[in-house]
Design a protein around this motif. Structure first.
Motif, PDB file in Angstrom:
ATOM      1  N   GLU A  14       0.798  -1.231   0.000  1.00 26.37           N
ATOM      2  CA  GLU A  14       0.000   0.000   0.000  1.00 26.37           C
ATOM      3  C   GLU A  14       0.833   1.283   0.000  1.00 26.37           C
ATOM      4  O   GLU A  14       0.388   2.300  -0.517  1.00 26.37           O
ATOM      5  CB  GLU A  14      -0.982   0.018   1.168  1.00 26.37           C
ATOM      6  N   LYS A  15       2.044   1.234   0.514  1.00 33.79           N
ATOM      7  CA  LYS A  15       2.837   2.457   0.641  1.00 33.79           C
ATOM      8  C   LYS A  15       3.096   3.118  -0.716  1.00 33.79           C
ATOM      9  O   LYS A  15       3.039   4.346  -0.834  1.00 33.79           O
ATOM     10  CB  LYS A  15       4.168   2.149   1.334  1.00 33.79           C
ATOM     11  N   TYR A  16       3.371   2.324  -1.751  1.00 31.46           N
ATOM     12  CA  TYR A  16       3.711   2.871  -3.068  1.00 31.46           C
ATOM     13  C   TYR A  16       2.696   2.517  -4.150  1.00 31.46           C
ATOM     14  O   TYR A  16       2.822   2.980  -5.281  1.00 31.46           O
ATOM     15  CB  TYR A  16       5.086   2.352  -3.508  1.00 31.46           C
ATOM     16  N   LEU A  17       1.718   1.713  -3.835  1.00 32.21           N
ATOM     17  CA  LEU A  17       0.828   1.140  -4.838  1.00 32.21           C
ATOM     18  C   LEU A  17       0.075   2.180  -5.657  1.00 32.21           C
ATOM     19  O   LEU A  17       0.011   2.083  -6.883  1.00 32.21           O
ATOM     20  CB  LEU A  17      -0.150   0.167  -4.174  1.00 32.21           C
ATOM     21  N   LYS A  18      -0.509   3.169  -5.028  1.00 32.26           N
ATOM     22  CA  LYS A  18      -1.287   4.169  -5.769  1.00 32.26           C
ATOM     23  C   LYS A  18      -0.421   4.890  -6.794  1.00 32.26           C
ATOM     24  O   LYS A  18      -0.831   5.080  -7.941  1.00 32.26           O
ATOM     25  CB  LYS A  18      -1.949   5.161  -4.816  1.00 32.26           C
ATOM     26  N   LYS A  19       0.783   5.262  -6.414  1.00 32.29           N
ATOM     27  CA  LYS A  19       1.681   5.945  -7.350  1.00 32.29           C
ATOM     28  C   LYS A  19       2.047   5.029  -8.520  1.00 32.29           C
ATOM     29  O   LYS A  19       2.132   5.486  -9.663  1.00 32.29           O
ATOM     30  CB  LYS A  19       2.929   6.440  -6.640  1.00 32.29           C
ATOM     31  N   ALA A  20       2.269   3.752  -8.238  1.00 28.80           N
ATOM     32  CA  ALA A  20       2.601   2.808  -9.308  1.00 28.80           C
ATOM     33  C   ALA A  20       1.434   2.668 -10.284  1.00 28.80           C
ATOM     34  O   ALA A  20       1.620   2.745 -11.510  1.00 28.80           O
ATOM     35  CB  ALA A  20       2.970   1.448  -8.717  1.00 28.80           C
ATOM     36  N   TYR A  25      -1.929   4.608 -15.431  1.00 24.26           N
ATOM     37  CA  TYR A  25      -3.073   5.394 -15.917  1.00 24.26           C
ATOM     38  C   TYR A  25      -2.640   6.680 -16.622  1.00 24.26           C
ATOM     39  O   TYR A  25      -3.419   7.250 -17.377  1.00 24.26           O
ATOM     40  CB  TYR A  25      -4.041   5.702 -14.778  1.00 24.26           C
ATOM     41  N   SER A  26      -1.417   7.119 -16.415  1.00 26.84           N
ATOM     42  CA  SER A  26      -0.944   8.334 -17.085  1.00 26.84           C
ATOM     43  C   SER A  26      -0.244   8.035 -18.417  1.00 26.84           C
ATOM     44  O   SER A  26       0.284   8.947 -19.055  1.00 26.84           O
ATOM     45  CB  SER A  26      -0.005   9.112 -16.164  1.00 26.84           C
ATOM     46  N   GLN A  27      -0.265   6.800 -18.854  1.00 32.35           N
ATOM     47  CA  GLN A  27       0.411   6.431 -20.099  1.00 32.35           C
ATOM     48  C   GLN A  27      -0.233   7.100 -21.314  1.00 32.35           C
ATOM     49  O   GLN A  27      -1.460   7.226 -21.391  1.00 32.35           O
ATOM     50  CB  GLN A  27       0.392   4.906 -20.296  1.00 32.35           C
ATOM     51  N   THR A  28       0.599   7.473 -22.277  1.00 25.71           N
ATOM     52  CA  THR A  28       0.099   8.024 -23.535  1.00 25.71           C
ATOM     53  C   THR A  28      -0.495   6.923 -24.408  1.00 25.71           C
ATOM     54  O   THR A  28      -1.351   7.190 -25.243  1.00 25.71           O
ATOM     55  CB  THR A  28       1.225   8.744 -24.303  1.00 25.71           C
ATOM     56  N   ILE A  93       7.550   6.223 -16.698  1.00 27.70           N
ATOM     57  CA  ILE A  93       7.336   7.523 -17.324  1.00 27.70           C
ATOM     58  C   ILE A  93       6.143   7.378 -18.266  1.00 27.70           C
ATOM     59  O   ILE A  93       5.813   6.277 -18.714  1.00 27.70           O
ATOM     60  CB  ILE A  93       8.593   8.028 -18.068  1.00 27.70           C
ATOM     61  N   SER A  94       5.490   8.476 -18.582  1.00 27.92           N
ATOM     62  CA  SER A  94       4.207   8.420 -19.296  1.00 27.92           C
ATOM     63  C   SER A  94       4.285   7.870 -20.715  1.00 27.92           C
ATOM     64  O   SER A  94       3.279   7.417 -21.260  1.00 27.92           O
ATOM     65  CB  SER A  94       3.564   9.805 -19.321  1.00 27.92           C
ATOM     66  N   THR A  95       5.450   7.853 -21.321  1.00 28.35           N
ATOM     67  CA  THR A  95       5.576   7.352 -22.696  1.00 28.35           C
ATOM     68  C   THR A  95       6.164   5.948 -22.778  1.00 28.35           C
ATOM     69  O   THR A  95       6.440   5.440 -23.863  1.00 28.35           O
ATOM     70  CB  THR A  95       6.468   8.305 -23.525  1.00 28.35           C
TER      71      THR A  95
END
Length: 112
Positions: A14-20, A25-28, A93-95
């Motif tokens: 849970e500590k890092y899961l949301k960011k991962a 979800y931020s992928q192009t 990274i998003s790309t």
């Protein structure tokens, strides 16, 4: 069927899961699914996963197993043409997916 299946294994992450997950979800590139394997977490892992939409396919191992066994467990749920792995404490990274799919399309015989 999504173009890319992203395997995430998690045990009490849970500590890092949301960011991962947010980094996916931020992928192009957006034609993906997350095959999420909860390895019998006892923290808020499921609550975090449940806060997202149907692009996350949640599965739970019957007992806590090794990472290797959890990945084998996930195999039957992966439906994408391509698949990759993101650990629950890592970020993209998003790309990342966009670039990776382009390379796999350009060089289909190298088996990245």
């Amino acid at each position: 069927m999504p173009r890319v299946s992203i395997l995430m294994n998690c045990y009490n992450g849970e500590k890092y899961l949301k960011k991962a997950i947010d980094s996916i979800y931020s992928q192009t590139f957006t034609d993906w699914e997350i095959v999420f394997i909860d390895n019998c977490s006892t923290d808020n892992t499921k609550k975090i996963v449940d806060s997202y939409d149907e692009k996350i396919k949640y599965y739970k191992t019957p007992i806590n197993v090794s990472l290797c066994e959890a990945r084998v467990f996930a195999k039957e749920f992966i439906t994408g043409e391509f698949f990759c792995v993101l650990d629950s404490d890592d970020l993209w990274i998003s790309t990342k997916l966009e670039k990776q799919v382009q390379v796999m399309e350009k060089y289909p015989d190298i088996g990245i």
